[in-house]
Scaffold this motif. Sequence first.
Motif, PDB file in Angstrom:
ATOM      1  N   SER A  37       0.843  -1.189   0.000  1.00 23.52           N
ATOM      2  CA  SER A  37       0.000   0.000   0.000  1.00 23.52           C
ATOM      3  C   SER A  37       0.879   1.240   0.000  1.00 23.52           C
ATOM      4  O   SER A  37       1.975   1.244   0.573  1.00 23.52           O
ATOM      5  CB  SER A  37      -0.919   0.021   1.225  1.00 23.52           C
ATOM      6  N   ALA A  38       0.392   2.288  -0.649  1.00 20.86           N
ATOM      7  CA  ALA A  38       1.094   3.573  -0.650  1.00 20.86           C
ATOM      8  C   ALA A  38       0.122   4.656  -0.219  1.00 20.86           C
ATOM      9  O   ALA A  38      -1.054   4.632  -0.602  1.00 20.86           O
ATOM     10  CB  ALA A  38       1.654   3.871  -2.043  1.00 20.86           C
ATOM     11  N   LYS A  40      -0.500   8.734  -0.185  1.00 19.49           N
ATOM     12  CA  LYS A  40      -0.034   9.932  -0.879  1.00 19.49           C
ATOM     13  C   LYS A  40      -0.922  11.128  -0.546  1.00 19.49           C
ATOM     14  O   LYS A  40      -2.122  10.969  -0.324  1.00 19.49           O
ATOM     15  CB  LYS A  40      -0.039   9.697  -2.397  1.00 19.49           C
ATOM     16  N   ASP A  47       2.845   8.995   7.373  1.00 20.73           N
ATOM     17  CA  ASP A  47       2.487   7.738   6.716  1.00 20.73           C
ATOM     18  C   ASP A  47       2.328   6.604   7.727  1.00 20.73           C
ATOM     19  O   ASP A  47       1.443   5.767   7.604  1.00 20.73           O
ATOM     20  CB  ASP A  47       3.557   7.349   5.687  1.00 20.73           C
ATOM     21  N   PHE A 174      -9.089   5.988  -2.960  1.00 17.50           N
ATOM     22  CA  PHE A 174      -8.073   4.992  -3.267  1.00 17.50           C
ATOM     23  C   PHE A 174      -8.052   4.717  -4.763  1.00 17.50           C
ATOM     24  O   PHE A 174      -9.029   4.908  -5.477  1.00 17.50           O
ATOM     25  CB  PHE A 174      -8.319   3.692  -2.485  1.00 17.50           C
ATOM     26  N   ASP A 175      -6.890   4.276  -5.199  1.00 17.88           N
ATOM     27  CA  ASP A 175      -6.679   3.985  -6.618  1.00 17.88           C
ATOM     28  C   ASP A 175      -5.906   2.679  -6.719  1.00 17.88           C
ATOM     29  O   ASP A 175      -4.687   2.658  -6.521  1.00 17.88           O
ATOM     30  CB  ASP A 175      -5.904   5.132  -7.269  1.00 17.88           C
ATOM     31  N   ASP A 177      -3.867  -0.365  -8.352  1.00 14.97           N
ATOM     32  CA  ASP A 177      -2.950  -0.399  -9.487  1.00 14.97           C
ATOM     33  C   ASP A 177      -2.397  -1.818  -9.615  1.00 14.97           C
ATOM     34  O   ASP A 177      -1.829  -2.350  -8.659  1.00 14.97           O
ATOM     35  CB  ASP A 177      -1.819   0.607  -9.255  1.00 14.97           C
ATOM     36  N   ARG A 184      -1.699  -3.246  -6.165  1.00 17.00           N
ATOM     37  CA  ARG A 184      -1.165  -2.295  -5.186  1.00 17.00           C
ATOM     38  C   ARG A 184      -2.191  -1.191  -4.996  1.00 17.00           C
ATOM     39  O   ARG A 184      -2.744  -0.670  -5.965  1.00 17.00           O
ATOM     40  CB  ARG A 184       0.146  -1.704  -5.698  1.00 17.00           C
ATOM     41  N   ASN A 186      -3.178   2.524  -3.797  1.00 16.87           N
ATOM     42  CA  ASN A 186      -2.722   3.878  -3.492  1.00 16.87           C
ATOM     43  C   ASN A 186      -3.844   4.621  -2.768  1.00 16.87           C
ATOM     44  O   ASN A 186      -4.925   4.817  -3.334  1.00 16.87           O
ATOM     45  CB  ASN A 186      -2.352   4.622  -4.773  1.00 16.87           C
ATOM     46  N   TYR A 187      -3.614   4.988  -1.525  1.00 16.05           N
ATOM     47  CA  TYR A 187      -4.599   5.760  -0.766  1.00 16.05           C
ATOM     48  C   TYR A 187      -4.280   7.244  -0.963  1.00 16.05           C
ATOM     49  O   TYR A 187      -3.166   7.698  -0.649  1.00 16.05           O
ATOM     50  CB  TYR A 187      -4.539   5.397   0.710  1.00 16.05           C
ATOM     51  N   LEU A 188      -5.243   7.981  -1.500  1.00 20.65           N
ATOM     52  CA  LEU A 188      -5.048   9.388  -1.842  1.00 20.65           C
ATOM     53  C   LEU A 188      -5.693  10.253  -0.765  1.00 20.65           C
ATOM     54  O   LEU A 188      -6.909  10.220  -0.575  1.00 20.65           O
ATOM     55  CB  LEU A 188      -5.652   9.679  -3.216  1.00 20.65           C
TER      56      LEU A 188
END
Length: 820
Positions: A37-38, A40, A47, A174-175, A177, A184, A186-188
């Motif tokens: 997970s990332a 951003k 984080d 979230f996005d 990928d 994966r 990506n939490y925005l």
Amino acid sequence: MNINCRTIYGWLIFLILTGLFSCAPKPTSKGYLLGNSAIKGNRVISDSELDALIPQKPNRRLLGFPIFPYVGLYRFGELFYNREEKQRRVIEVTQNYQKESQEHADSPRKLERINSRYAKKLEKAQIRATQGNFWMRVLGEAPVYYNQADVVLNAEKMQKYLYNNGFFDAKVTFDPDTIFKRIRVNYLVTENRATMIRNIHYQIGNELADSLIRADSKNAALLPHKRYDGDAFEEERIRIETLLRNEGYMGFSRQNVSYIVNDTITNRPTDSLFKSVDVKVRVDMPPPANKRYLVNSVNFEVLPPSGVPDSVFRKDTSMFEGIKYVFSDKKFSRKALDTKMQVRPHTWYSQKRERDTQQQLSLTDQFRFVNYNYTLDSTGKGINSYFKAIPLDKYQISTDVGLNVIQLQGTPGPFANLSYKIRNVFNGMENFETNIRGGIELVPNFVGTREIYKSEEIGLTASLTFPRLLTPQNLFKRQTANNNPRTQLSLGYNYVNRPEYTRTNVKISTNYSWQPSRTTLVNVSLIDLNILNTKNINPKFDTLLTELVERGNNLIYSFKPSFVSDINANFVYNTNSLIGPQKKAQYFRFALESGGTTLNFLPRQQEVIKKAFGDSLQFYKYVRWNADYRRYWPAGRKSAFVARVNTGAIYSYGDYKVPPYEKYFFAGGSNSVRAWLPRRLGPGSAKPVTYNNLSIESPGEFLLEGNLEWRGFLAKFFGDINYALFIDAGNVWRLGSNATSDDQKFKADKLLREIAVGTGFGIRYDLSFFILRFDFGVKVYDPSQDSGERFVLDDLKLKRLFRRTEANSLNINLGVGYPF
């Protein structure tokens, strides 16, 4: 031969299958595997705080590559696992249990045995039915798949967390990928404007409570002009509850504290980054929260051992300083117990004094547990308090066996340790302990050949520990009563037999220790006497010592009959928690030691000692100090950055103008500059001293070293496998006339040029109860080399990585626990 071939073929097939199953698998009916997970877009909230809200963790990979060995082991186990069969086994065990229970329904004893037997069988059957076979549940790891419902829930939790931390308008999306057949996420994060607290107003329904809370306002968790933080509201509840309960309001609870937040305040025209709120803190005190309780009586009872009825023992009841003491089997000094009793009659109830009393009694190492309760008196305005304790066994024997590991060369040798403890020796909670230790170390001989020789060691120590500071007229008795005070008197004898010499050491010492606070510790030793005597010195070893003196090494003084006396003290400040995740913390230790001090005030003391132990005794006078400072910065769940500075110096002013060899400073080794062998770095830019192709220890009188280390998590296998990347720097120097050459002597203008630098990496195996550490260091800058050739990192050759005869080689350090 056939058996061996089958075994080999079996392992080959296993490795091939594991390798095939370990690769990133194709999507199945359950979907894609979950990737990392990332997070951003966040600027204020870290984080690590948001990542802690994500419970789903991806499967472990091999060194960051898309290879999943634990998933491979799990799927290998699935090849010969039948879940339906295991479920049928659960039903079968349950039915057999019911059948046998009905057959023996009239026999309670048999029913008890049946219940015990089938409970274990049923537990094993259920584990195998739900978690799989050995490969799946122990060695393997079930695949973790991407689930959008979980991701949606994670985003909602993050948004709530941001709201709770003052970001009322925050948004989290979230996005997903797809990468390497995994998804994966990506939490925005969009934090938007933070909310600040403008004014805080307290509304308290009790005049005394109001004055107490306002007087303690410097410790308030809620502060104006700070960002709105939901945790601070709960901390303020705890502060008010603790404060009032320590002042007699025993019935008060944090539930009596509520908040009214006025968020209708408009933004200031000049500040568009924040919006403000006013907070009203309401402290309600309905009965019984508004009652302040007085302690009418305090009772302390030592109960008989567990399982023994009270009627077996005759109870001894007495009063001391207003406290009632009741003893059954074992008696303790009421005077000694009185120093631990913080709860006193005719004082207001205090939650802190109650807990401090329990803690101080537990720290005496006399009681298995200490329980506390109270009853209300007939008026309902006072309480009667009761402390009840079950004592530990008076006599205790413990043994310990293991292996001594020599870091430089040699092989492990066995040791055994036997301890015998007697508690409450004089009924004043004193502990007497004697310890016998014997061991064999396999060490290299310094003279002749480089063969491994046996070194035998026997040690005997006896100590008597008092739970108070033994001072004239009991000075500081009350001041230190709540600081875990201890006084230890000890006597020791140590005998070492090596091929080069035999050595004895008789030691007498006293030590005072106390803890002024949870994070500080003070130790003071007013008497520390050592009589050292070395005999049967090998002629070749004696020649070596003489040669070392000419090279500036004073090892010879360590093998002359010596009388070493000193007064020492050390202070420790430590906020680092040994339990739980790493937190931002610091550690500071300062030690000061004065050797031979009494010789300055009692000149005839030296003559008396020589008459008793011989004229050949040498005496030392010196002053030594050492300071060690460390900082810890967490950088995630299992990562941290650590920095350390360690320095110290020793000044000798005795007849020989040298300190005892054991008091010198040394650099190099597993807790110092790890690219150098232990105690082999320095002094200054001097060349290493060798004898018989073995490097000799390099003592110094001034030490300066520092370390930087990054610690992270690598894998999990019956414990955490962690890694470390480090840079070490430092050296030791000689001071004044003790330096035999300029390259050994400390000079400020060449300090930076003589700082050795090393780097490397480490592997740490954390099994929770101990940590096994391997650190691999290489030299970067070696001040002992000629000018212009001191950067030696380029001299490191892979083909000659372990040859210590090279200018640079890989130095392996083995240790237990972290280096700092």
